[in-house]
Design a protein around this motif. Sequence first.
Motif, short mmCIF file in Angstrom:
data_model
loop_
_atom_site.label_atom_id
_atom_site.label_comp_id
_atom_site.label_asym_id
_atom_site.label_seq_id
_atom_site.Cartn_x
_atom_site.Cartn_y
_atom_site.Cartn_z
N LEU A 1 0.84 -1.20 0.00
CA LEU A 1 0.00 0.00 0.00
C LEU A 1 0.87 1.25 0.00
O LEU A 1 0.58 2.23 -0.71
N LYS A 2 1.95 1.24 0.77
CA LYS A 2 2.87 2.38 0.78
C LYS A 2 3.45 2.61 -0.61
O LYS A 2 3.54 3.76 -1.08
N ALA A 3 3.83 1.53 -1.30
CA ALA A 3 4.39 1.66 -2.64
C ALA A 3 3.35 2.21 -3.62
O ALA A 3 3.68 3.04 -4.48
N LEU A 4 2.12 1.77 -3.52
CA LEU A 4 1.06 2.26 -4.41
C LEU A 4 0.77 3.74 -4.16
O LEU A 4 0.54 4.50 -5.11
N VAL A 5 0.77 4.14 -2.90
CA VAL A 5 0.58 5.56 -2.58
C VAL A 5 1.70 6.39 -3.21
O VAL A 5 1.47 7.44 -3.82
N GLU A 6 2.93 5.91 -3.08
CA GLU A 6 4.06 6.63 -3.65
C GLU A 6 3.98 6.67 -5.18
O GLU A 6 4.33 7.69 -5.80
N ASP A 7 3.51 5.59 -5.78
CA ASP A 7 3.34 5.59 -7.24
C ASP A 7 2.34 6.66 -7.68
O ASP A 7 2.56 7.36 -8.68
N ARG A 8 1.25 6.79 -6.94
CA ARG A 8 0.26 7.83 -7.27
C ARG A 8 0.89 9.22 -7.16
O ARG A 8 0.68 10.10 -8.00
N LEU A 9 1.66 9.43 -6.10
CA LEU A 9 2.30 10.73 -5.90
C LEU A 9 3.31 11.01 -7.02
O LEU A 9 3.42 12.15 -7.49
N LYS A 10 4.03 10.00 -7.45
CA LYS A 10 5.00 10.18 -8.53
C LYS A 10 4.31 10.56 -9.83
O LYS A 10 4.77 11.46 -10.56
N LEU A 11 3.22 9.87 -10.14
CA LEU A 11 2.49 10.16 -11.37
C LEU A 11 1.85 11.55 -11.32
O LEU A 11 1.82 12.27 -12.32
N GLN A 12 1.33 11.93 -10.16
CA GLN A 12 0.74 13.26 -10.01
C GLN A 12 1.80 14.34 -10.17
O GLN A 12 1.57 15.38 -10.81
N ALA A 13 2.99 14.12 -9.61
CA ALA A 13 4.08 15.09 -9.76
C ALA A 13 4.48 15.22 -11.23
O ALA A 13 4.76 16.32 -11.72
N ALA A 14 4.51 14.09 -11.94
CA ALA A 14 4.85 14.12 -13.36
C ALA A 14 3.81 14.93 -14.15
O ALA A 14 4.17 15.74 -15.01
N ARG A 15 2.54 14.71 -13.87
CA ARG A 15 1.49 15.45 -14.59
C ARG A 15 1.60 16.95 -14.32
O ARG A 15 1.42 17.77 -15.23
N GLN A 16 1.89 17.32 -13.08
CA GLN A 16 2.03 18.74 -12.76
C GLN A 16 3.19 19.38 -13.51
O GLN A 16 3.17 20.59 -13.79
N MET A 17 4.20 18.60 -13.86
CA MET A 17 5.34 19.12 -14.61
C MET A 17 5.16 18.97 -16.11
O MET A 17 6.06 19.30 -16.89
N GLY A 18 3.99 18.48 -16.53
CA GLY A 18 3.74 18.29 -17.95
C GLY A 18 4.43 17.09 -18.55
O GLY A 18 4.63 17.02 -19.77
N ILE A 19 4.79 16.13 -17.70
CA ILE A 19 5.48 14.93 -18.17
C ILE A 19 4.45 13.82 -18.41
O ILE A 19 3.66 13.50 -17.53
N ALA A 20 4.46 13.28 -19.61
CA ALA A 20 3.57 12.17 -19.95
C ALA A 20 4.42 11.01 -20.44
O ALA A 20 5.36 11.20 -21.22
#
Length: 458
Positions: free
Chosen positions: A65-84
Amino acid sequence: MRRIIHATLTAALLAAAAAPMPVAAGPFAPVIYINNNAVTQYELDQRVRFMQLLHAPDANPQAALKALVEDRLKLQAARQMGIAVSDKGLEAGLSEFAGRANMNVEQFTAALAREGVERQAYRDFVKAGVAWREVVRQRIVPTVTVSDREIEQALKRDIAQPITTAVLLSELVIPAPPGQEQAALARGRQIAESATSEAAFAAAARRWSAVPTAPRGGRLDWTPLANLAPGLRSIVLQLQPNSVSQPLSVPGAVVLFYLRDIRGKLRAGAQDQTVEYVTLSVPSAADGARALARADSCDQLYVEANRYGGNPIQRQTSPLSAVPLDVAQRLAPLDENEGAVLDYGNGARVLMLCRRTPALIDQPAPPYATLPGLPQPARRAAPGAPAGEGGTTPKAAEAPSAANAASDAAAAAGIASPDEPPLRGRDQVRSAIFNRKISAAADAYLAELRADAVIRKP
């Protein structure tokens, strides 16, 4: 009475119809929200199974669960930077990960499917990693620098660190029969955290270990490092004396080691030094004392030299063994940019140490010893070995491993004896420091994202 009963039943039925029906917690029910982005029970189950197949050290629901939470945070950070993550980038990531198991993507996906892990769980895992890699590249890498001083300090530590030749270990082997692997692993973690001394580890070994060394607290005799299996050797070399390893899962058991002591030797030439120093000829010891009072570095001593005619100052770099004995004796207690006055009664000399370096750092090394990827020289055939066509050695001998090539080069250059591991080159040290700094900065940024996120359970 019938009317009363009928009215009561009607009211009860209407109330039941109006009340919401209870929803069963199915596999796609959310287990946690990260900034309103849900993680489902199905995703959690898949990640646990995936981690188990990868033999991750913490293959349990909490870690998953900790890893999945971190994955969501990583993907959200990427979207905020315009990274796809492009399809091409994702496929490259999938191929890279599968290649670690010597498989292509389809083979790896099929192997996961046979063990109950869907393709999407694999893709989601890799996608988060690819996105985060780009976040780190854009946000963190430009901020990280490595100075020459950091590299030199690391090289000095390498030289000063004795080469381990034998280890004094204690072992603890916890049985892990089928179905009890997680319980054994949990017990191993608890022992690793609580066994902060040899006595505590010995007590745990006597209680839990299932091998013949248990009655004596798991104690083994001195063991040459070369006799250990390569995998165990790498684990032991990461330990400091009086510390315990993390639990290691092997078929049917969980194993821990306690490092009681090590035997080692200094690298050949580890105590040899190269010194850079300045000498300034002055009329008297008093003039020398005044020069040292005004100059706080070797460069500043050149300013003092302008007070005297001719060319009274010299700067030399030499192996300490080649320095005149009277100068070497005065240099011995000095730190960098510290000085002393040599008074011979007929004039004096100001002596200042500019730099003291292990001689091995200044020892030139062939490029292929320090720059992986450059062409490697072929290893000579052993006496009596069959030669290939045209008098050359067989193909296997023409392509030595990088480790062998580096060892041979280091020995030939006098950097190490043939049985010693070669010193890391400056490029290798720079890369190691750079990667360590990037990893620490990335972890700090991820912790910051987690602290700023709204994380809640349903």
